[in-house]
Motif scaffolding. Structure first.
Motif, PDB file in Angstrom:
ATOM      1  N   TYR A  92       0.840  -1.203   0.000  1.00  0.00           N
ATOM      2  CA  TYR A  92       0.000   0.000   0.000  1.00  0.00           C
ATOM      3  C   TYR A  92       0.877   1.255   0.000  1.00  0.00           C
ATOM      4  CZ  TYR A  92      -3.701  -3.243   1.530  1.00  0.00           C
ATOM      5  OH  TYR A  92      -4.585  -4.282   1.630  1.00  0.00           O
ATOM      6  N   ALA A  93       2.191   1.055   0.036  1.00  0.00           N
ATOM      7  CA  ALA A  93       3.103   2.189   0.236  1.00  0.00           C
ATOM      8  C   ALA A  93       4.137   2.322  -0.881  1.00  0.00           C
ATOM      9  CB  ALA A  93       3.790   2.065   1.590  1.00  0.00           C
ATOM     10  N   LYS A  94       3.855   1.773  -2.061  1.00  0.00           N
ATOM     11  CA  LYS A  94       4.685   1.937  -3.261  1.00  0.00           C
ATOM     12  C   LYS A  94       6.022   1.209  -3.242  1.00  0.00           C
ATOM     13  CE  LYS A  94       2.499   6.123  -5.031  1.00  0.00           C
ATOM     14  NZ  LYS A  94       1.378   6.179  -4.079  1.00  0.00           N
ATOM     15  N   ASN A  95       6.352   0.520  -2.154  1.00  0.00           N
ATOM     16  CA  ASN A  95       7.607  -0.253  -2.143  1.00  0.00           C
ATOM     17  C   ASN A  95       7.309  -1.701  -2.530  1.00  0.00           C
ATOM     18  OD1 ASN A  95       6.220  -0.605   0.249  1.00  0.00           O
ATOM     19  ND2 ASN A  95       8.055  -1.185   1.382  1.00  0.00           N
ATOM     20  N   VAL A  96       7.020  -1.864  -3.808  1.00  0.00           N
ATOM     21  CA  VAL A  96       6.593  -3.153  -4.351  1.00  0.00           C
ATOM     22  C   VAL A  96       7.800  -4.029  -4.706  1.00  0.00           C
ATOM     23  CG1 VAL A  96       5.378  -4.212  -6.305  1.00  0.00           C
ATOM     24  CG2 VAL A  96       4.460  -2.147  -5.249  1.00  0.00           C
ATOM     25  N   ALA A  97       8.872  -3.398  -5.170  1.00  0.00           N
ATOM     26  CA  ALA A  97      10.024  -4.133  -5.718  1.00  0.00           C
ATOM     27  C   ALA A  97      10.515  -5.283  -4.824  1.00  0.00           C
ATOM     28  CB  ALA A  97      11.161  -3.163  -6.037  1.00  0.00           C
ATOM     29  N   PRO A  98      10.649  -5.087  -3.517  1.00  0.00           N
ATOM     30  CA  PRO A  98      11.197  -6.182  -2.701  1.00  0.00           C
ATOM     31  C   PRO A  98      10.380  -7.479  -2.764  1.00  0.00           C
ATOM     32  CG  PRO A  98      11.189  -4.130  -1.452  1.00  0.00           C
ATOM     33  CD  PRO A  98      10.432  -3.866  -2.722  1.00  0.00           C
ATOM     34  N   ALA A  99       9.076  -7.381  -2.995  1.00  0.00           N
ATOM     35  CA  ALA A  99       8.233  -8.583  -3.030  1.00  0.00           C
ATOM     36  C   ALA A  99       8.374  -9.347  -4.349  1.00  0.00           C
ATOM     37  CB  ALA A  99       6.768  -8.196  -2.814  1.00  0.00           C
ATOM     38  N   MET A 100       8.991  -8.738  -5.348  1.00  0.00           N
ATOM     39  CA  MET A 100       8.985  -9.325  -6.687  1.00  0.00           C
ATOM     40  C   MET A 100       9.843 -10.571  -6.828  1.00  0.00           C
ATOM     41  SD  MET A 100       6.806  -7.999  -8.517  1.00  0.00           S
ATOM     42  CE  MET A 100       5.682  -7.476  -7.248  1.00  0.00           C
ATOM     43  N   SER A 101      10.830 -10.740  -5.928  1.00  0.00           N
ATOM     44  CA  SER A 101      11.683 -11.926  -6.038  1.00  0.00           C
ATOM     45  C   SER A 101      10.880 -13.202  -5.771  1.00  0.00           C
ATOM     46  CB  SER A 101      12.856 -11.819  -5.076  1.00  0.00           C
ATOM     47  OG  SER A 101      12.378 -11.711  -3.753  1.00  0.00           O
ATOM     48  N   ARG A 102       9.683 -13.066  -5.182  1.00  0.00           N
ATOM     49  CA  ARG A 102       8.869 -14.258  -4.904  1.00  0.00           C
ATOM     50  C   ARG A 102       7.689 -14.397  -5.862  1.00  0.00           C
ATOM     51  NH1 ARG A 102       6.078 -14.343  -0.609  1.00  0.00           N
ATOM     52  NH2 ARG A 102       6.323 -12.343   0.397  1.00  0.00           N
ATOM     53  N   PHE A 103       7.540 -13.436  -6.791  1.00  0.00           N
ATOM     54  CA  PHE A 103       6.374 -13.429  -7.680  1.00  0.00           C
ATOM     55  C   PHE A 103       6.759 -14.042  -9.018  1.00  0.00           C
ATOM     56  CE2 PHE A 103       3.665 -10.683 -10.628  1.00  0.00           C
ATOM     57  CZ  PHE A 103       2.560 -11.512 -10.507  1.00  0.00           C
ATOM     58  N   GLN A 104       6.264 -15.229  -9.299  1.00  0.00           N
ATOM     59  CA  GLN A 104       6.650 -15.960 -10.514  1.00  0.00           C
ATOM     60  C   GLN A 104       5.796 -15.553 -11.705  1.00  0.00           C
ATOM     61  OE1 GLN A 104       6.727 -20.019  -8.551  1.00  0.00           O
ATOM     62  NE2 GLN A 104       8.359 -20.206 -10.064  1.00  0.00           N
TER      63      GLN A 104
END
Ligand SMILES: Nc1nc2c(c(=O)[nH]1)N[C@H]1C(S)=C(S)[C@@H](COP(=O)(O)O)O[C@H]1N2
Ligand SMILES: [Mo]
Length: 322
Positions: A92-104
């Protein structure tokens, strides 16, 4: 666009389920080959992430630039546009990038159904074989009052319409994003009507500007940009440009989009950019460049009037701005 945050103690039981069990299993199953390779090379296994696996579409980039879609302003550097992202499934706070390593992003199935002659479900890489990729430089105006300019790669939404062949009864295209609450943590937040949904009229979908994005900055798009399949509707506020699309449904009834369901009075179906029509809580007269912080006046239809104004002729005093 945040609605009121729920306190920690109000979270449902399911939201408190620890992720570790699932993630460990996923790493073992999904990245086994990568981990083995890393070990053989003497690298620490922890350095190997799911997203380090090669993208099967990489050879399609960079695609030919279409000179018809150029800019009146500098491109936003990727270092900025890939670290300040709206993707509510993840943050909800625009810091999406860190979660992307787990998004296939593979495998990724895309369904096309509803009022079409050719309903089908296909793999994203098979879809990519049926279309011609091109690069377009597009402005992007978020309803929150900021803007950027991105070199998208993709194909016109009209090319997908040609594959699907909508029947005469089809009037709208509803688009649905992925749903995977194990990876997209906020999809466990029951205050929001997941999955993210958006929609356009068939006429809007046929407009040459409506663009399905698969890449950005001359390579396959990063997850935070909405890979492997995202929409770009540069004349509308950014929330219409849905990311992570898995389904296109052709209908005769106007779809209810995600933000419309959450707060319809502020974020409606149409959402065409108009500097003269303020949002109920703020002005839309100007916008802030996310890279430089500079303010510039917002343009009617975000500057794309010559392409799209005809879609709305005679309805300018009606509710087409939110
Ligand atoms: N699935 C999904 N798509 C989405 C959103 C989202 O939260 N989820 N946010 C929208 C909003 S509000 C904007 S401004 C853009 C942001 O795109 P960007 O992160 O590439 O700048 O994505 C849009 N598409
Ligand atoms: Mo937005």
């Amino acid at each position: 666009m945040l609605v009121q945050r729920r306190r920690g103690w109000e979270l449902p039981e399911a939201a408190a389920t620890p992720e570790t069990t699932y993630l460990n299993r996923r790493h073992l199953l999904g990245a086994g080959a990568g981990l083995a390779a890393a070990a053989a090379l003497g690298e620490p296994a922890a350095a190997q992430r799911l997203t380090d696996l090669p993208d099967p579409s990489a050879a399609l980039y960079p695609a030919r630039a279409n000179p018809r879609y150029t800019l009146d302003r500098p491109l936003t550097p990727e270092a900025k546009s890939s670290t300040v992202n709206n993707y509510y499934e993840f943050s909800y706070a625009k810091n999406v990038a860190p979660a992307m390593s787990r998004f296939q992003r593979r495998p990724w199935r895309v369904a096309i159904d509803g009022l079409v002659e050719k309903p089908q479900e296909l793999d994203i890489d098979d879809l990519l074989k049926k279309v011609q990729l091109e690069e377009r430089l597009y402005r992007h105006r978020c309803v929150e009052g900021w803007s950027m300019a991105i070199p998208w790669t993709g194909f016109p939404l009209s090319a997908l319409l040609e594959l699907a062949r909508p029947t005469a009864a089809a009037k709208f295209v509803k688009m649905e994003a992925f749903r995977d609450p194990k990876v997209a943590a906020n999809q466990r937040d029951f205050r929001y009507p997941w999955p993210y949904v958006e929609g356009v009229t068939l006429k809007e979908a046929q407009n040459e500007l409506a663009f399905l994005v698969t890449g950005a900055y001359g390579k396959p798009a990063l997850g935070q940009f909405g890979a492997p399949l995202r929409l770009a509707l540069p004349w509308k506020y950014g929330f219409k440009s849905i990311k992570g699309i898995v389904r296109f449904t052709f209908t005769d009834t106007q779809p209810v989009s995600f933000w419309e369901e959450v707060q319809g009075a502020e974020y409606g179906f149409w959402a065409n950019v108009n500097p003269k029509v303020p949002h109920p809580r703020w002005s839309q007269a100007s916008e802030e460049d996310i890279a430089t912080g500079a303010r510039r006046p917002t343009l009617l239809y975000n500057g794309y009037g010559e392409y799209v104004a005809g879609l709305y002729t005679g309805r300018e005093d009606q509710q087409i701005w939110y």
